[in-house]
Design a protein around this motif. Sequence first.
Motif: not given
Length: 384
Positions: A140-144, A167-173, A226-227
């Motif tokens: 998994g690759l992300a900002g945090n 796009t973190e919040a949208a990804f998790l929603a 909110r990611g």
Amino acid sequence: MRRVVAHLDLDAFFAAVEENLDPTLRGKPVIVGGGKRGVVATANYIARRYGVHSAMPLVTAHRLCPHGVFVAGNHRLYRDYSRRLMNILGEYSPLVEQVSLDEAYVDLTGTERLFGPVTHTARAIQQRVQEELALSISVGLAGNKLVAKVASDMEKPHGFTVVPHGTEAAFLASLPVERLPGVGPALLRKLRDRGVRTVGDLARVPERLLRLSFGEWGCTLAHAARGEDHRRVESREMVKSISRETTFPDDVGDPEVLESTLIALTEDVCRRLRRRHLEARTVTVKIRYADFVTHTCSRTLTQPRDVDEVFFQEVISLFRRGRTRRYRVRLLGVGVGNLTPRAWQDDLFDQRIPLLRELDLKLDAIREKYGREAVKRGLTAGRR
Ligand SMILES: [Mg+2]
């Protein structure tokens, strides 16, 4: 600079190693777990289709999948594979945080100049693990860390999920709220009672309300929904030992006071150990007498541990054997060393340990919430 964190998690690790060892296992349901009354440590994906999963009693696994291949498992071999994995990861970044035998975060921020685009680097790592260890790993690759961890779990096995910045919040929603790390059964029940099913639902609950219901943890939840996650990727190689000591205001001779002090120190050391996701193999007790003569005695366990109960026994017996002088005691210390990253799954081989650990983690959580004095075990209660 924008942060990029990779979370890497080997797929059905123990079972995959067993398949490497004995290729005739491929294509069959493989279940790794110890002893007749033990539990499943890892089931391969074929076995999972029969409903077998880790932490399930082996008896149940036998019933669900009677034709499965049951393997007792080989810790030393798994540790060796794990070391090789971490060596590979270490070639790409100095910031590798090993979470368990088969799982790590790698901070890839700023590696573009050396290795090119970060997604290529992450792909290259996945490929190298496949080629050099013959193991499948999900990325998994992300900002945090939080989002990277959720992402690596999205398409197992051999998943590769990138969550672009913003796009973190949208990804998790749309994900079920229990996909957020740390949302266990008890919290999940409470959230469901409040009508929260998805991470998006959680993100819509005002932070103020979450804080009212769950205290500090409520803030963390709001951020997670909110990611957002500001934890750093921390290489743990620096920590070599953890110790705590206390000097008495007046020298003490009473064994009961001395032993309950040792118990409190041990609790503290073990809590630090767990917070750093580490286990220890050696335990040391330090005794300084009223005349400043100091003795230390150590013992090495057969396996690394992080559970209070295990260390209580060792510490008390070291103290009883080690206190050879009749002087009063000025200082006591407890330390642990020979640290390795915790291997959650390993403990599934030993039924008693997970229960104790669960208790310890619960006590840790309560102490963190209400302060150290809130919970004391039998031996430490009544002191102070
Ligand atoms: Mg894994």
